[in-house]
Design an enzyme around this catalytic site. Structure first.
Site, PDB file in Angstrom:
ATOM      1  N   PRO A  28      23.852 -16.269  31.616  1.00 48.39           N
ATOM      2  CA  PRO A  28      23.857 -15.016  32.372  1.00 48.39           C
ATOM      3  C   PRO A  28      24.365 -15.272  33.790  1.00 48.39           C
ATOM      4  O   PRO A  28      24.119 -16.346  34.360  1.00 48.39           O
ATOM      5  CB  PRO A  28      22.376 -14.603  32.394  1.00 48.39           C
ATOM      6  CG  PRO A  28      21.746 -15.380  31.282  1.00 48.39           C
ATOM      7  CD  PRO A  28      22.503 -16.659  31.174  1.00 48.39           C
ATOM      8  N   LYS A  29      25.080 -14.310  34.357  1.00 46.67           N
ATOM      9  CA  LYS A  29      25.537 -14.426  35.744  1.00 46.67           C
ATOM     10  C   LYS A  29      24.530 -13.735  36.645  1.00 46.67           C
ATOM     11  O   LYS A  29      24.443 -12.507  36.689  1.00 46.67           O
ATOM     12  CB  LYS A  29      26.928 -13.816  35.924  1.00 46.67           C
ATOM     13  CG  LYS A  29      27.520 -14.089  37.308  1.00 46.67           C
ATOM     14  CD  LYS A  29      28.909 -13.530  37.453  1.00 46.67           C
ATOM     15  CE  LYS A  29      29.521 -13.961  38.782  1.00 46.67           C
ATOM     16  NZ  LYS A  29      28.687 -13.605  39.944  1.00 46.67           N
ATOM     17  N   TRP A  30      23.753 -14.526  37.357  1.00 46.63           N
ATOM     18  CA  TRP A  30      22.673 -14.005  38.191  1.00 46.63           C
ATOM     19  C   TRP A  30      23.223 -13.395  39.474  1.00 46.63           C
ATOM     20  O   TRP A  30      24.204 -13.888  40.040  1.00 46.63           O
ATOM     21  CB  TRP A  30      21.677 -15.116  38.506  1.00 46.63           C
ATOM     22  CG  TRP A  30      21.062 -15.679  37.273  1.00 46.63           C
ATOM     23  CD1 TRP A  30      21.484 -16.766  36.556  1.00 46.63           C
ATOM     24  CD2 TRP A  30      19.945 -15.147  36.570  1.00 46.63           C
ATOM     25  NE1 TRP A  30      20.695 -16.951  35.461  1.00 46.63           N
ATOM     26  CE2 TRP A  30      19.737 -15.976  35.436  1.00 46.63           C
ATOM     27  CE3 TRP A  30      19.089 -14.059  36.780  1.00 46.63           C
ATOM     28  CZ2 TRP A  30      18.719 -15.743  34.527  1.00 46.63           C
ATOM     29  CZ3 TRP A  30      18.072 -13.827  35.877  1.00 46.63           C
ATOM     30  CH2 TRP A  30      17.887 -14.659  34.759  1.00 46.63           C
ATOM     31  N   ASP A 175      25.026  -9.748  36.767  1.00 48.74           N
ATOM     32  CA  ASP A 175      26.438  -9.536  37.073  1.00 48.74           C
ATOM     33  C   ASP A 175      27.368  -9.606  35.878  1.00 48.74           C
ATOM     34  O   ASP A 175      28.491  -9.131  35.944  1.00 48.74           O
ATOM     35  CB  ASP A 175      26.894 -10.593  38.091  1.00 48.74           C
ATOM     36  CG  ASP A 175      27.019 -10.018  39.482  1.00 48.74           C
ATOM     37  OD1 ASP A 175      26.885  -8.799  39.633  1.00 48.74           O
ATOM     38  OD2 ASP A 175      27.269 -10.793  40.409  1.00 48.74           O
ATOM     39  N   GLY A 176      26.944 -10.240  34.797  1.00 52.57           N
ATOM     40  CA  GLY A 176      27.816 -10.450  33.664  1.00 52.57           C
ATOM     41  C   GLY A 176      27.480 -11.763  32.991  1.00 52.57           C
ATOM     42  O   GLY A 176      26.311 -12.131  32.852  1.00 52.57           O
TER      43      GLY A 176
END
Length: 360
Positions: A28-30, A175-176
């Site tokens: 996951p993009k934190w 974020d993505g």
């Protein structure tokens, strides 16, 4: 402090791609403050993406690092504030405060977490020259028993799982997705990873612009266009800006926008932007910049008569989280039709289902 990898270190970066690439490790993009954490016994330092120390703003994480992390290590990660509704970046921004008393109070009221996703050094060993698969395995072993507020980010090599994360975690304000080459070494300040982010479009009201920092009296250049959306009370809220223009286009915009510049006596929805009290009632441009108090936030107000379509990634409260990108003028749209109702609402998602104990 005496570690195999010493501060300051610029973190490894990612470049944007449209789709999730196959054959990688996915995370996951934190959405928080990217930091490199250095620990050597009782010495702890958090270095930001621009290599400035962040340690003093997060005393609760310093205590957690001493209690939970290996005695000597260098870790790449993200400082976040997690709630039951997801990540809260606005609350995280409030943590950057010059007063020690305020920092101490906020550490109790809005405690932060540190999400770890890479290993640069452990003990006397420098891991930056090792493939990511080896770094990840060593990281999982080193943090096997770690407790909140320190967390190990989940990772997978399953492309289908990564695809679900991209869709499902947006509701928790992530974020993505990040894709890391399995054999990739850790390369500071190099864009060798890949990021896949959400991109949407919105039609916004053009309500003003700021001059470019290189603009002069002899050669005027538009820096950024200020965007607005109408809320349910028919107030025009400042939602962000677009500013990625060529020098030629910046010069053209000066003449193109001149007919919209307010004349003496004209009113504007944001005319009270310089009054602190006005910012309490609605979202206005011009408030003091948290990161640079000396930055000129003034703008040239325009009659809010033109509409433009922009691309944006996601919302932070009532505004765009990042700088939006110009798509086209929408002269077929009326400004009054540009409301928040047009924006997509992502599915909600609980963070503790992804990382146990985070945001519970």
């Amino acid at each position: 402090m005496n570690l195999p990898v010493m501060p300051p270190v610029a973190p490894m970066l990612a470049k944007s791609v449209q789709t999730i690439p196959p054959g990688a490790s996915y995370e996951p993009k934190w959405d928080g403050f990217r930091c490199i954490c250095f620990r050597d016994g009782d010495e702890v330092e958090f270095g930001s993406r621009n290599e400035k120390p962040m340690t003093r703003y997060f005393p609760e994480l310093v205590r957690a690092v001493k209690a939970e992390l290996p005695e000597r290590c260098v870790l790449d990660g993200e400082i976040v504030i997690a709630t039951g509704a997801g990540l809260d970046f606005e609350a995280l921004q409030q943590r950057i405060h010059p007063a020690v008393s305020r920092v101490t109070l906020l550490a109790e009221q809005t405690p932060a977490s540190f999400i770890v996703f890479d290993l640069l050094a452990l003990g006397d060993e420098d891991h930056t020259g090792r493939p990511f698969t080896e770094r990840r395995a060593a990281l999982e072993t080193a943090l096997a028993d770690v407790k909140a507020p320190i967390h190990l980010t989940p990772a997978t090599t399953d492309l289908e799982v990564a695809g679900r994360w991209l869709v499902e975690l947006e509701g928790a304000h992530l974020d993505g997705v990040i894709a890391k080459p399995l054999a990739g070494m850790y390369q500071p300040d190099k864009r060798v990873m890949f990021k896949i982010k959400h991109v949407r479009t919105a039609d916004c009201v053009l309500a003003g612009f700021r001059w470019h920092k290189s603009s002069t009296e002899a050669r005027r250049l538009v820096g950024s266009l200020l965007l607005g959306l109408y809320n349910d009370d028919h107030q025009l809220q400042h939602v962000g800006a677009v500013g990625a223009f060529t020098a030629k286009r910046r010069a053209e915009l000066v003449d193109e926008l001149s007919p919209l510049v307010l004349r003496d006596g004209d009113g504007h929805p944001w005319q009270d932007w310089a009054t602190a009290e006005a910012h309490q009632a609605q979202r206005l441009p011009g408030n003091v910049n948290r990161w640079n108090a000396t930055k000129d936030q003034s703008f040239v107000p325009l009659r809010p008569q033109r509409v433009l379509e922009v691309k944006y990634e996601h919302m932070e409260g009532t505004r765009f989280r990042h700088l939006a990108h110009f798509v086209r003028w929408r002269d077929d749209r009326t400004p009054e039709s540009c409301t928040y109702e047009q924006l997509d609402q992502p599915l909600t998602s609980a963070l503790d289902g992804l990382v146990p104990g985070l945001g519970a």
